[in-house]
Design a protein around this motif. Structure first.
Motif, PDB file in Angstrom:
ATOM      1  N   ILE A   1     -66.487   5.899  28.713  1.00 27.35           N
ATOM      2  CA  ILE A   1     -66.691   7.243  28.298  1.00 27.35           C
ATOM      3  C   ILE A   1     -65.327   7.574  27.549  1.00 27.35           C
ATOM      4  O   ILE A   1     -64.151   7.216  28.249  1.00 27.35           O
ATOM      5  N   ASP A   2     -65.250   8.428  26.567  1.00 24.45           N
ATOM      6  CA  ASP A   2     -63.820   8.752  26.002  1.00 24.45           C
ATOM      7  C   ASP A   2     -64.089  10.372  25.842  1.00 24.45           C
ATOM      8  O   ASP A   2     -64.477  10.912  24.711  1.00 24.45           O
ATOM      9  N   PRO A   3     -63.183  10.903  26.579  1.00 21.15           N
ATOM     10  CA  PRO A   3     -62.927  12.241  26.750  1.00 21.15           C
ATOM     11  C   PRO A   3     -62.391  12.608  25.271  1.00 21.15           C
ATOM     12  O   PRO A   3     -62.430  13.974  25.123  1.00 21.15           O
ATOM     13  N   GLU A   4     -61.421  11.916  24.756  1.00 18.24           N
ATOM     14  CA  GLU A   4     -61.217  12.269  23.323  1.00 18.24           C
ATOM     15  C   GLU A   4     -62.200  12.993  22.398  1.00 18.24           C
ATOM     16  O   GLU A   4     -61.655  14.015  21.643  1.00 18.24           O
ATOM     17  N   PHE A   5     -63.221  12.601  22.475  1.00 23.34           N
ATOM     18  CA  PHE A   5     -64.477  12.784  21.617  1.00 23.34           C
ATOM     19  C   PHE A   5     -65.339  13.643  22.332  1.00 23.34           C
ATOM     20  O   PHE A   5     -66.535  13.885  22.020  1.00 23.34           O
ATOM     21  N   SER A   6     -65.249  14.362  23.405  1.00 22.02           N
ATOM     22  CA  SER A   6     -66.010  15.257  24.253  1.00 22.02           C
ATOM     23  C   SER A   6     -65.768  16.611  24.043  1.00 22.02           C
ATOM     24  O   SER A   6     -64.546  17.370  24.556  1.00 22.02           O
ATOM     25  N   MET A   7     -66.076  17.342  22.763  1.00 25.70           N
ATOM     26  CA  MET A   7     -65.732  18.469  22.149  1.00 25.70           C
ATOM     27  C   MET A   7     -66.534  19.556  22.850  1.00 25.70           C
ATOM     28  O   MET A   7     -67.214  20.071  22.154  1.00 25.70           O
ATOM     29  N   LYS A   8     -65.976  20.080  24.150  1.00 19.46           N
ATOM     30  CA  LYS A   8     -66.761  21.134  24.865  1.00 19.46           C
ATOM     31  C   LYS A   8     -66.596  22.603  24.145  1.00 19.46           C
ATOM     32  O   LYS A   8     -67.430  23.508  24.310  1.00 19.46           O
ATOM     33  N   ASP A   9     -65.560  22.665  23.567  1.00 22.18           N
ATOM     34  CA  ASP A   9     -65.137  23.937  22.820  1.00 22.18           C
ATOM     35  C   ASP A   9     -65.741  24.255  21.389  1.00 22.18           C
ATOM     36  O   ASP A   9     -65.596  25.166  20.747  1.00 22.18           O
TER      37      ASP A   9
ATOM     38  N   ILE B   1     -69.151 -10.153  30.275  1.00 21.11           N
ATOM     39  CA  ILE B   1     -69.791  -8.921  30.531  1.00 21.11           C
ATOM     40  C   ILE B   1     -69.450  -7.830  29.260  1.00 21.11           C
ATOM     41  O   ILE B   1     -68.866  -8.154  28.302  1.00 21.11           O
ATOM     42  N   VAL B   2     -70.522  -6.855  29.238  1.00 17.44           N
ATOM     43  CA  VAL B   2     -70.509  -5.844  28.207  1.00 17.44           C
ATOM     44  C   VAL B   2     -70.252  -4.548  28.691  1.00 17.44           C
ATOM     45  O   VAL B   2     -71.006  -4.124  29.641  1.00 17.44           O
ATOM     46  N   PHE B   3     -69.407  -4.040  27.894  1.00 16.59           N
ATOM     47  CA  PHE B   3     -69.331  -2.545  28.174  1.00 16.59           C
ATOM     48  C   PHE B   3     -69.786  -1.586  26.899  1.00 16.59           C
ATOM     49  O   PHE B   3     -69.694  -1.904  25.736  1.00 16.59           O
ATOM     50  N   LEU B   4     -70.421  -0.604  27.163  1.00 18.50           N
ATOM     51  CA  LEU B   4     -71.020   0.416  26.153  1.00 18.50           C
ATOM     52  C   LEU B   4     -70.432   1.610  26.188  1.00 18.50           C
ATOM     53  O   LEU B   4     -70.358   2.320  27.212  1.00 18.50           O
ATOM     54  N   ASP B   5     -69.730   1.986  25.184  1.00 24.05           N
ATOM     55  CA  ASP B   5     -68.737   3.139  25.139  1.00 24.05           C
ATOM     56  C   ASP B   5     -69.329   4.524  24.519  1.00 24.05           C
ATOM     57  O   ASP B   5     -69.944   4.228  23.330  1.00 24.05           O
ATOM     58  N   LEU B   6     -69.239   5.625  24.990  1.00 29.53           N
ATOM     59  CA  LEU B   6     -69.923   6.697  24.379  1.00 29.53           C
ATOM     60  C   LEU B   6     -68.920   7.940  24.096  1.00 29.53           C
ATOM     61  O   LEU B   6     -68.018   8.086  24.827  1.00 29.53           O
ATOM     62  N   GLN B   7     -69.003   8.206  22.962  1.00 29.47           N
ATOM     63  CA  GLN B   7     -68.190   9.364  22.040  1.00 29.47           C
ATOM     64  C   GLN B   7     -69.282  10.447  22.014  1.00 29.47           C
ATOM     65  O   GLN B   7     -69.945  10.673  20.805  1.00 29.47           O
ATOM     66  N   VAL B   8     -69.217  11.440  22.731  1.00 28.64           N
ATOM     67  CA  VAL B   8     -70.548  12.336  22.863  1.00 28.64           C
ATOM     68  C   VAL B   8     -70.280  13.445  21.738  1.00 28.64           C
ATOM     69  O   VAL B   8     -71.150  14.016  21.255  1.00 28.64           O
ATOM     70  N   ALA B   9     -69.123  13.697  21.333  1.00 25.94           N
ATOM     71  CA  ALA B   9     -68.858  14.708  20.357  1.00 25.94           C
ATOM     72  C   ALA B   9     -69.384  15.901  20.755  1.00 25.94           C
ATOM     73  O   ALA B   9     -68.999  16.528  21.637  1.00 25.94           O
ATOM     74  N   LEU B  10     -70.294  16.780  19.863  1.00 25.86           N
ATOM     75  CA  LEU B  10     -70.630  17.896  20.478  1.00 25.86           C
ATOM     76  C   LEU B  10     -72.031  17.794  21.292  1.00 25.86           C
ATOM     77  O   LEU B  10     -72.380  18.973  21.625  1.00 25.86           O
ATOM     78  N   SER B  11     -72.675  16.579  21.426  1.00 26.45           N
ATOM     79  CA  SER B  11     -73.566  16.409  22.536  1.00 26.45           C
ATOM     80  C   SER B  11     -72.686  16.692  23.681  1.00 26.45           C
ATOM     81  O   SER B  11     -71.586  16.997  24.017  1.00 26.45           O
TER      82      SER B  11
END
Length: 349
Positions: A215-223, A183-193
């Motif tokens: 998904i990686d909250p570390e790189f979800s930069m909501k601020d 199986i394959v996982f695709l991981d998203l670091q959304v940054a300022l998106s």
């Protein structure tokens, strides 16, 4: 808590951002590989619609989740009132063991550090180790690919995100095909998106029955902070949006349940976790993503994974970063199998 995320996982994040600062993805490129995979699965999905939509054996599911609880007496585990998954569910029937990384970088993980044949030799050794430690739980091997990487430069859209093009993702699918039933996982670091904007970029791959999501909250930069400067966050509402998105795909394309991995090593990375909604079409793994010495990692797991139960749990092992401080070693499967609850998703970086 002694856990030092800014001296731990974020250092790895900085390396990733630096490596991708000047990397140009071919997000508009197309490849026949993805089309072939899609056409191969269309008939299979159509033929198996009836089976996919039937729930699993409740008694078996309950017995396996109870086994994962590993004798917990607090009432936290196994998670109560979770729906039984649709047929074809991987968890808790198998333990997922994956290599993580990106093909552009040898510093972001074993997937990308080694040529495919050597990578598979190394991953298969880990699989055999887990099979020996827990022979009653079959191992499901997988590749966990960072399909969108937080970047050190703004890019054309100013979002500080580097999306891997179709050719790169197709290459990972091809590597996965080197060993049957991967199986394959695709991981998203959304940054300022944001996650709503990024999911459509990989939707055609999520239509495949063997492709799952991280998904990686570390790189979800909501601020609005630049990625790598501080730790980002997702709320339960974001996670519910993603699981709803995946559930709709499962129903639309008659797919088996999707495994949905959420990285975590601090409390603020996932807010309002009791509000996370569970669905028969999606299996959520809260994944302990921090690095450090064994006692530090166990403390992080205890506080942020065990202490805030969602559904299933995961644990990351770093071949290099876990060795940086005494006792300078990685935790072993023999140690991880003693955790409460037992992690059912294992990621090597």
């Amino acid at each position: 808590m002694k856990f030092h995320p800014l001296a731990g996982t974020l250092i790895l994040g900085f390396a990733a951002i630096s490596l991708f600062a000047n990397c140009q993805s071919d997000g508009k490129s197309t490849s026949g590989i993805g089309k072939i995979f899609a056409s191969d699965t269309t008939k299979k999905n159509a033929d198996s619609t009836e089976n996919v939509m039937k729930p699993v054996d409740p008694k078996l599911y309950d017995s396996l989740t109870q086994k994962l609880a590993n004798g917990d007496t607090t009432g936290k585990w196994p998670v109560k009132k979770q729906p039984y998954p649709l047929a074809g569910a991987i968890l808790p029937f198998k333990r997922i063991v994956v290599y993580y990384g990106n093909l552009h970088s040898k510093k972001m993980g074993a997937l990308g550090e080694y040529a495919p044949k050597e990578m598979w030799q190394r991953l298969n050794k880990e699989v055999k180790h887990w099979e020996k430690v827990d022979p009653t739980t079959p191992v499901q091997p997988g590749l966990h690919y960072i399909a969108a990487v937080a970047s050190g430069t703004p890019g054309k859209d100013g979002k500080y995100i580097n999306r891997m093009g179709n050719k790169q993702i197709d290459s990972v699918l091809k590597i996965a095909k080197m060993q049957p039933n991967t199986i394959v996982f695709l991981d998203l670091q959304v940054a300022l998106s944001n996650i709503k904007a990024e999911l459509p970029h990989i939707e055609k791959y999520l239509q495949l029955p063997y492709v799952h999501l991280g998904i990686d909250p570390e790189f979800s930069m909501k601020d609005g902070s630049l990625p790598g400067k501080r730790i980002g966050t997702y709320d339960a509402a974001d996670i519910n949006y993603v699981s709803g998105y995946l559930a709709d795909m499962v129903k639309k394309y008659n797919l088996p349940p999707k495994v949905f991995v959420v990285h975590r090593f601090t409390r603020k990375m996932v807010t309002n976790s009791p509000n996370i909604k569970l669905r028969p079409e999606v299996q959520i793994v809260m994944h302990m993503d921090g690095w450090g010495e064994p006692e530090l990692k166990k403390g992080t797991y205890r506080h942020f994974i065990y202490g805030e139960p969602v559904q299933f749990t995961g644990f990351k092992l770093f071949y290099k970063n876990d060795l940086k401080k005494a006792p300078n070693r990685m935790m072993t499967p023999e140690e991880l199998i003693k955790l409460t609850p037992k992690p059912i998703y294992i990621q090597y970086q």
